[in-house]
Design a protein around this motif. Sequence first.
Motif, PDB file in Angstrom:
ATOM      1  N   LEU A  33       0.805  -1.221   0.000  1.00  0.00           N
ATOM      2  CA  LEU A  33       0.000   0.000   0.000  1.00  0.00           C
ATOM      3  C   LEU A  33       0.838   1.270   0.000  1.00  0.00           C
ATOM      4  CD1 LEU A  33      -2.692  -1.245   2.550  1.00  0.00           C
ATOM      5  CD2 LEU A  33      -2.893  -1.110   0.058  1.00  0.00           C
ATOM      6  N   VAL A  34       2.084   1.173  -0.437  1.00  0.00           N
ATOM      7  CA  VAL A  34       2.972   2.324  -0.533  1.00  0.00           C
ATOM      8  C   VAL A  34       3.540   2.343  -1.948  1.00  0.00           C
ATOM      9  CG1 VAL A  34       5.043   3.439   0.385  1.00  0.00           C
ATOM     10  CG2 VAL A  34       3.615   2.047   1.892  1.00  0.00           C
ATOM     11  N   ASP A  35       3.389   3.474  -2.636  1.00  0.00           N
ATOM     12  CA  ASP A  35       3.891   3.578  -4.006  1.00  0.00           C
ATOM     13  C   ASP A  35       5.340   4.063  -4.070  1.00  0.00           C
ATOM     14  OD1 ASP A  35       1.504   2.728  -5.218  1.00  0.00           O
ATOM     15  OD2 ASP A  35       0.655   4.733  -5.033  1.00  0.00           O
ATOM     16  N   ALA A  53      -1.156   1.015   5.614  1.00  0.00           N
ATOM     17  CA  ALA A  53      -0.204   1.765   4.789  1.00  0.00           C
ATOM     18  C   ALA A  53       0.776   2.544   5.675  1.00  0.00           C
ATOM     19  CB  ALA A  53      -0.945   2.701   3.839  1.00  0.00           C
ATOM     20  N   LYS A  71       0.796   6.995  -1.188  1.00  0.00           N
ATOM     21  CA  LYS A  71      -0.081   6.037  -1.857  1.00  0.00           C
ATOM     22  C   LYS A  71      -0.963   6.863  -2.778  1.00  0.00           C
ATOM     23  CE  LYS A  71      -2.800   2.455  -2.635  1.00  0.00           C
ATOM     24  NZ  LYS A  71      -2.415   1.667  -3.779  1.00  0.00           N
ATOM     25  N   GLU A  93      -8.390   0.283  -7.461  1.00  0.00           N
ATOM     26  CA  GLU A  93      -8.037  -0.510  -6.281  1.00  0.00           C
ATOM     27  C   GLU A  93      -9.105  -1.577  -6.071  1.00  0.00           C
ATOM     28  OE1 GLU A  93      -5.182   0.178  -4.817  1.00  0.00           O
ATOM     29  OE2 GLU A  93      -4.826   2.229  -5.461  1.00  0.00           O
TER      30      GLU A  93
END
Length: 148
Positions: free
Chosen positions: A21-23, A65, A38, A44
Amino acid sequence: MKHLGIKEIQKIIPHRHPFLLVDYIEDYEPGEYAVGYKCVTYREDFFAGHFPQEPVMPGVLIVEALAQVGAVAVLMQEENKGKLGYFGGIKNCKFRRKVVPGDKLKLEARIIRQKGPLVIGEAVASVDGEVAVKAELSLMIGKAETDD
C-alpha cells in the motif's frame, strides 16, 4: 532527501500486490522516520465492495499503509535488515476525513521509542495537508519463518 521506488521498497518489506500500500518513499532516515505516498485510484480492488455507490478507502488499510511506511524506517536499520515488522498494536487512532479515488495519500511515520524488538511510532496520513488518520502504532521486529 533520500527516495525509494517500488523495487527498493519491495527489497525492504515483504508486501506485494494487492497488499503493498505504498507507491514510493519520498524521504527517510533509518530508525527515525519515513515519508511515503499512496496514489489512490478507482482501480483498487477494495473499491468494488467499499462502497460501490461511494468509493472510500477502508480506514484499516490506511492504518496498514502507515505501518508499512514505519516498517520501512525500522527495517532499514542495519540490525533489522532481512527481518519482518509485525503489528504489535494501535493506540489513539482517529479518522478525520475520507480518502477517495484521486487522492494522493501522504504517509508519515516517526519512531518515538525502540526497546529491543518493540518499536513505537507516531503516524499521520493526510491529503493536501488535511489529516485523514492519526495513530500511535507499535511493531514487533522478528525473523521471517522459513520452510527449510
